[in-house]
Design a protein around this motif. Structure first.
Motif, PDB file in Angstrom:
ATOM      1  N   ASP A   8       0.824  -1.208   0.000  1.00 49.38           N
ATOM      2  CA  ASP A   8       0.000   0.000   0.000  1.00 49.38           C
ATOM      3  C   ASP A   8       0.859   1.260   0.000  1.00 49.38           C
ATOM      4  N   GLN A   9       1.890   1.269   0.824  1.00 48.44           N
ATOM      5  CA  GLN A   9       2.766   2.442   0.906  1.00 48.44           C
ATOM      6  C   GLN A   9       3.464   2.688  -0.433  1.00 48.44           C
ATOM      7  N   SER A  12       0.909   4.060  -2.956  1.00 47.76           N
ATOM      8  CA  SER A  12       0.616   5.470  -2.683  1.00 47.76           C
ATOM      9  C   SER A  12       1.765   6.365  -3.156  1.00 47.76           C
ATOM     10  N   GLN A  13       2.986   5.960  -2.873  1.00 49.10           N
ATOM     11  CA  GLN A  13       4.136   6.760  -3.310  1.00 49.10           C
ATOM     12  C   GLN A  13       4.193   6.836  -4.838  1.00 49.10           C
ATOM     13  N   PRO A  85      -2.362   7.228   5.167  1.00 47.59           N
ATOM     14  CA  PRO A  85      -1.026   7.192   4.542  1.00 47.59           C
ATOM     15  C   PRO A  85      -0.093   8.257   5.115  1.00 47.59           C
ATOM     16  N   VAL A  88       3.562  10.774   2.129  1.00 57.80           N
ATOM     17  CA  VAL A  88       3.095  11.064   0.766  1.00 57.80           C
ATOM     18  C   VAL A  88       2.369  12.404   0.815  1.00 57.80           C
ATOM     19  N   LEU A 138      -7.399   7.804  -3.169  1.00 62.35           N
ATOM     20  CA  LEU A 138      -5.986   7.425  -3.208  1.00 62.35           C
ATOM     21  C   LEU A 138      -5.156   8.603  -3.714  1.00 62.35           C
ATOM     22  N   GLY A 141      -4.314  11.315  -1.359  1.00 63.76           N
ATOM     23  CA  GLY A 141      -3.374  10.966  -0.298  1.00 63.76           C
ATOM     24  C   GLY A 141      -4.002  10.584   1.023  1.00 63.76           C
ATOM     25  N   TYR A 144      -5.196   4.237   1.330  1.00 62.49           N
ATOM     26  CA  TYR A 144      -4.392   3.242   0.641  1.00 62.49           C
ATOM     27  C   TYR A 144      -5.283   2.478  -0.335  1.00 62.49           C
TER      28      TYR A 144
END
Length: 164
Positions: A8-9, A12-13, A85, A88, A138, A141, A144
């Motif tokens: 997920d991280q 997102s990035q 999150p 981000v 998403l 930000g 996730y």
């Protein structure tokens, strides 16, 4: 569970750490606002007034679905307490602290499913719109990808509970 968190991280990035994220956020903010709730009520009321028995049935189905979905959403959100999150860009202030599940996505997929059953000619339109609402969360930000999946599942399952 750590695998999902890492995935997920990274997702997102990938979607938020680029030079177009400000432009993307403006569009996402507009799309996300269509899932804030008042539009659902407006659609249901207009159809209730203008589409006879089918409009009334649609309104009552939507009402029952949200009566079921909202407490389940609140219970899941406050049981898991998954932080939103981090590290981000974030483009809006979320209405609450936790991210799982995405309430906007749950509501959008609930509406899409019920709408597609009562108005089958709208199927593609409402599910694309629901997907855009989820994606916007998403891209803003605040969620996730797995929050969106959980929200979509919650919305669909709740709709199926009340559909004729």
């Amino acid at each position: 569970m750590q695998f999902i968190q890492r995935w997920d991280q990274k997702t997102s990035q990938l979607f938020l750490s680029h030079s177009y994220n400000q432009y993307q956020a403006r569009i996402s903010r507009l799309i996300s606002r269509t899932g804030d709730g008042p539009l659902y009520l407006l659609i249901a009321v207009i159809l209730m007034w203008n589409d006879g028995a089918r409009g009334h049935d649609f309104f009552h189905c939507i009402f029952k679905a949200f009566v079921i979905e909202l407490p389940i959403y609140w219970l899941i959100k406050n049981s898991f307490k998954r932080e939103r999150p981090r590290n981000v860009p974030v483009f809006i202030t979320p209405s609450d602290r936790y991210s799982l599940p995405s309430g906007h996505t749950a509501a959008a997929f609930l509406m899409a499913e019920v709408t597609s059953v009562f108005y089958p000619m709208m199927l593609w339109c409402v599910f694309i719109w629901a997907g855009f609402i989820g994606a916007s969360r998403l891209l803003l930000g605040v969620h996730y990808l797995s929050d969106l999946v959980a929200g979509a599942c919650l919305g669909l399952l709740t709709a199926w509970l009340v559909l004729p």
